[in-house]
Scaffold this motif. Structure first.
Motif, mmCIF file in Angstrom:
data_model
loop_
_atom_site.group_PDB
_atom_site.id
_atom_site.type_symbol
_atom_site.label_atom_id
_atom_site.label_comp_id
_atom_site.label_asym_id
_atom_site.label_seq_id
_atom_site.Cartn_x
_atom_site.Cartn_y
_atom_site.Cartn_z
ATOM 1 N N LEU A 83 0.827 -1.211 0.000
ATOM 2 C CA LEU A 83 0.000 0.000 0.000
ATOM 3 C C LEU A 83 0.859 1.257 0.000
ATOM 4 C CD1 LEU A 83 -2.816 -1.069 2.503
ATOM 5 C CD2 LEU A 83 -2.996 -0.829 0.016
ATOM 6 N N ALA A 84 1.986 1.224 0.729
ATOM 7 C CA ALA A 84 2.885 2.380 0.739
ATOM 8 C C ALA A 84 3.514 2.591 -0.637
ATOM 9 C CB ALA A 84 3.974 2.184 1.795
ATOM 10 N N ALA A 85 3.979 1.509 -1.264
ATOM 11 C CA ALA A 85 4.568 1.617 -2.598
ATOM 12 C C ALA A 85 3.536 2.091 -3.611
ATOM 13 C CB ALA A 85 5.144 0.268 -3.027
ATOM 14 N N THR A 86 2.305 1.595 -3.478
ATOM 15 C CA THR A 86 1.242 2.016 -4.385
ATOM 16 C C THR A 86 0.915 3.484 -4.198
ATOM 17 O OG1 THR A 86 0.286 -0.194 -4.401
ATOM 18 C CG2 THR A 86 -1.145 1.609 -5.060
ATOM 19 N N GLY A 87 0.816 3.918 -2.932
ATOM 20 C CA GLY A 87 0.537 5.328 -2.673
ATOM 21 C C GLY A 87 1.582 6.240 -3.281
ATOM 22 N N LEU A 88 2.861 5.891 -3.112
ATOM 23 C CA LEU A 88 3.932 6.690 -3.700
ATOM 24 C C LEU A 88 3.857 6.665 -5.222
ATOM 25 C CD1 LEU A 88 6.538 8.341 -3.410
ATOM 26 C CD2 LEU A 88 7.804 6.179 -3.299
ATOM 27 N N GLY A 89 3.600 5.473 -5.783
ATOM 28 C CA GLY A 89 3.497 5.359 -7.235
ATOM 29 C C GLY A 89 2.335 6.165 -7.798
ATOM 30 N N LEU A 90 1.193 6.158 -7.113
ATOM 31 C CA LEU A 90 0.042 6.927 -7.575
ATOM 32 C C LEU A 90 0.313 8.420 -7.536
ATOM 33 C CD1 LEU A 90 -2.961 4.981 -5.964
ATOM 34 C CD2 LEU A 90 -2.077 4.832 -8.291
ATOM 35 N N ALA A 95 1.276 13.187 -10.669
ATOM 36 C CA ALA A 95 2.053 14.430 -10.798
ATOM 37 C C ALA A 95 2.802 14.527 -12.120
ATOM 38 C CB ALA A 95 3.037 14.537 -9.633
ATOM 39 N N PHE A 96 3.334 13.404 -12.618
ATOM 40 C CA PHE A 96 4.265 13.495 -13.749
ATOM 41 C C PHE A 96 3.838 12.727 -14.997
ATOM 42 C CE2 PHE A 96 6.911 13.897 -9.871
ATOM 43 C CZ PHE A 96 7.375 15.192 -10.075
ATOM 44 N N SER A 97 2.810 11.885 -14.913
ATOM 45 C CA SER A 97 2.457 11.066 -16.081
ATOM 46 C C SER A 97 2.043 11.920 -17.273
ATOM 47 C CB SER A 97 1.336 10.093 -15.721
ATOM 48 O OG SER A 97 0.151 10.788 -15.360
ATOM 49 N N GLY A 98 1.365 13.052 -17.004
ATOM 50 C CA GLY A 98 0.944 13.922 -18.103
ATOM 51 C C GLY A 98 2.118 14.424 -18.921
ATOM 52 N N GLN A 99 3.194 14.839 -18.238
ATOM 53 C CA GLN A 99 4.377 15.324 -18.946
ATOM 54 C C GLN A 99 5.052 14.206 -19.724
ATOM 55 O OE1 GLN A 99 6.927 17.279 -16.085
ATOM 56 N NE2 GLN A 99 5.200 18.212 -15.014
ATOM 57 N N VAL A 100 5.153 13.018 -19.092
ATOM 58 C CA VAL A 100 5.807 11.885 -19.760
ATOM 59 C C VAL A 100 5.028 11.475 -21.003
ATOM 60 C CG1 VAL A 100 6.463 9.464 -19.515
ATOM 61 C CG2 VAL A 100 6.838 11.056 -17.623
ATOM 62 N N ILE A 101 3.714 11.350 -20.873
ATOM 63 C CA ILE A 101 2.890 10.932 -22.004
ATOM 64 C C ILE A 101 2.942 11.961 -23.125
ATOM 65 C CG2 ILE A 101 0.496 10.578 -22.736
ATOM 66 C CD1 ILE A 101 0.016 9.187 -20.051
ATOM 67 N N ALA A 102 2.850 13.243 -22.776
ATOM 68 C CA ALA A 102 2.871 14.286 -23.799
ATOM 69 C C ALA A 102 4.189 14.315 -24.561
ATOM 70 C CB ALA A 102 2.610 15.644 -23.149
ATOM 71 N N SER A 103 5.289 13.987 -23.888
ATOM 72 C CA SER A 103 6.591 14.048 -24.539
ATOM 73 C C SER A 103 6.819 12.881 -25.497
ATOM 74 C CB SER A 103 7.702 14.078 -23.487
ATOM 75 O OG SER A 103 7.688 12.897 -22.703
ATOM 76 N N PHE A 104 6.108 11.764 -25.288
ATOM 77 C CA PHE A 104 6.315 10.593 -26.135
ATOM 78 C C PHE A 104 5.186 10.376 -27.146
ATOM 79 C CE2 PHE A 104 9.236 9.528 -22.707
ATOM 80 C CZ PHE A 104 10.307 8.986 -23.399
ATOM 81 N N ALA A 105 4.016 10.943 -26.888
ATOM 82 C CA ALA A 105 2.887 10.752 -27.797
ATOM 83 C C ALA A 105 3.131 11.515 -29.101
ATOM 84 C CB ALA A 105 1.596 11.235 -27.138
ATOM 85 N N GLN A 106 2.792 10.867 -30.218
ATOM 86 C CA GLN A 106 3.038 11.487 -31.518
ATOM 87 C C GLN A 106 1.955 12.488 -31.904
ATOM 88 O OE1 GLN A 106 3.468 8.161 -34.178
ATOM 89 N NE2 GLN A 106 5.624 7.831 -33.636
ATOM 90 N N ASP A 119 -5.527 7.057 -16.181
ATOM 91 C CA ASP A 119 -6.294 7.551 -15.035
ATOM 92 C C ASP A 119 -7.223 6.478 -14.482
ATOM 93 O OD1 ASP A 119 -5.071 10.000 -15.219
ATOM 94 O OD2 ASP A 119 -6.710 10.968 -16.317
ATOM 95 N N VAL A 120 -7.822 5.699 -15.370
ATOM 96 C CA VAL A 120 -8.717 4.628 -14.932
ATOM 97 C C VAL A 120 -7.907 3.428 -14.433
ATOM 98 C CG1 VAL A 120 -10.508 2.999 -15.669
ATOM 99 C CG2 VAL A 120 -10.545 5.363 -16.483
ATOM 100 N N PHE A 121 -6.816 3.114 -15.133
ATOM 101 C CA PHE A 121 -6.042 1.921 -14.800
ATOM 102 C C PHE A 121 -5.374 2.038 -13.429
ATOM 103 C CE2 PHE A 121 -2.792 -1.332 -15.059
ATOM 104 C CZ PHE A 121 -3.411 -2.324 -15.804
#
Length: 436
Positions: A83-90, A95-106, A119-121
């Motif tokens: 649960l602690a690892a999941t909380g940190l991962g979430l 916080a950062f998935s939007g930037q990562v996805i935007a930088s790699f999406a064509q 977001d759902v997964f």
């Protein structure tokens, strides 16, 4: 004990393959969005699986000691860490998935769909924080069929719900790519619910068991974490190393890269059989060590496990032979150069299962005895001192053929072979102190 673990692992891969198949009618861009989100969610789930593997060993040690207090301690310490690892991962993902996805999406559409899917997964990741700990408990107690049965429930539900939500069938709304994520959420929650019912029925959630294995929960939790973090670090290191190698493979010719892309899933899926046998060996070895088994008993069991691993390696090798001989028929739409590259992999594929299976038996046995840090060091050395540097050398500087590049798969196993087997033959693991 091993066959339910193997089938469970294959079904996990099957969920990914089926989701990709169901999404494929939406086009390549939809698949790209799903793959991009899957790279992030896969890392989060992989870290959970690594910590859960450590919990599985701790539970097996507790089961061998035949005490409810160690079983309770191992389960709740593992659940807390998950649960602690999941909380940190979430938090990091939000916080950062939007930037990562935007930088790699064509395209902007791919970015939006990937973000919506992720977001759902993330709810799947949260559910699996509990589900993987429950799975570890049952596996550690030798009841591997129960976790396998949970996937027998989850897989068809995932297929039906995902199909309905992706394409708007069965009276469900048409959601496109994100529908696959909702289908996986429903299946995961149902699977976890099934395991929770079984866990409560068998243990009562250990509510009547008083105390902790090391006096206090904090002390027990710290010892559990010290045991677990090298296993999680091994997974993270291997994941990053694999991605670096894939980027290097992409710099080869299109035909060579296509051949490596095709053969890699076969290596991963067929490798499940040897890895599951090694994992079952680790569970039983941890149970024996927890029960204080004599050295002669440990050696007898290990010899039998090795013989079984040798047989499994032979069967996998024969399957690889069939794949190589049939590759021209299976992939008849590929160019001749790509099919020839696939066939050139055959010598490596025939040899690979044997050192890989033996190394896995050694690694799981050492982990069962608490030697997780040494195992981590071997994997990191194999990845970062051998495979990644030589991949870079072979591709960028020596310009060797794809056959030599693929040969690094088996050469890495031979690199690790003496380190694993020397440590095992030293025999210190047979006298491992109590770790719970």
């Amino acid at each position: 004990m091993a066959w339910p673990l193997a089938l469970k692992a294959i079904m996990l891969h099957g969920i990914i393959v089926i989701d990709a198949y169901l999404v494929s009618p939406l086009g390549e861009k939809a698949l790209a969005a799903m793959g991009l989100a899957g790279a992030i969610s896969g890392l989060l789930l992989g870290i959970l699986f690594a910590f859960s593997n450590a919990t599985q060993i701790r539970i097996a040690q507790a089961f061998g000691s035949a005490g409810p207090v160690p079983l309770k301690t191992g389960f709740y310490c593992g659940l807390t860490i998950n649960l602690a690892a999941t909380g940190l991962g979430l938090v990091l993902a939000i916080a950062f998935s939007g930037q990562v996805i935007a930088s790699f999406a064509q395209t902007e559409w791919i970015s939006q769909q990937a973000q919506a899917y992720l977001d759902v997964f993330l709810f799947v990741v949260l559910a699996e924080a509990i589900g993987q700990c429950l799975t570890s408990h049952f596996n550690g107690c030798g009841k591997t069929k129960l976790s396998f049965q949970s996937y027998l429930i989850a897989l068809p539900v995932n297929v039906v719900v995902s199909m309905g939500l992706i394409h708007g069938q069965f009276g469900l709304p048409q959601l496109g790519v994100v529908g696959a994520a909702y289908g996986t959420v429903v299946a995961s929650v149902l699977r976890v619910g099934f395991l929770l019912v079984l866990f409560h029925r068998e243990t009562g959630a250990y509510r009547t068991v008083k105390g902790w294995a090391r006096g206090t929960f904090a002390t027990s939790l710290w010892r559990h974490f010290v045991f677990s973090w090298p296993i999680a670090a091994t997974f993270i290191s291997m994941t990053i190393g694999t991605q670096v190698c894939m980027l290097l493979y992409a710099r080869m010719s299109v035909n060579d890269f296509a051949a490596l892309t095709i053969v890699s899933p076969w290596v991963q899926v067929l490798g499940v059989f040897g890895m599951s046998l090694a994992q079952a060996t680790g569970i039983i070895m941890a149970q024996l060590l927890g029960a204080g088994a004599a050295e002669a008993e440990l050696e007898t069991f290990l010899r039998r496990a090795w013989r079984a691993a040798l047989i499994a390696a032979g069967l996998v090798s024969l399957t690889y032979l069939g794949f190589a001989l049939a590759s021209g028929w299976i992939y008849d739409d590929l160019q001749l150069e790509t099919r020839m590259a696939l066939f050139s992999f055959l010598p490596v594929l025939l040899i690979l299962p044997f050192p890989k299976g033996s190394n896995a038996i050694c690694g799981q046995t050492l982990r069962a005895a608490g030697d997780t840090l040494y195992v981590m060091n071997i994997f990191i050395a194999g990845q970062w001192l051998f495979k990644v540097p030589l991949t870079l050398l072979f591709i960028e500087y020596l310009d060797l053929s794809v056959t030599w590049v693929f040969a690094l798969f088996v050469l890495e196993e031979f690199f690790k072979f003496p380190m694993f087997h020397k440590r095992l033959f030293q025999g210190h693991w047979k006298r491992a102190p109590a770790m719970l």
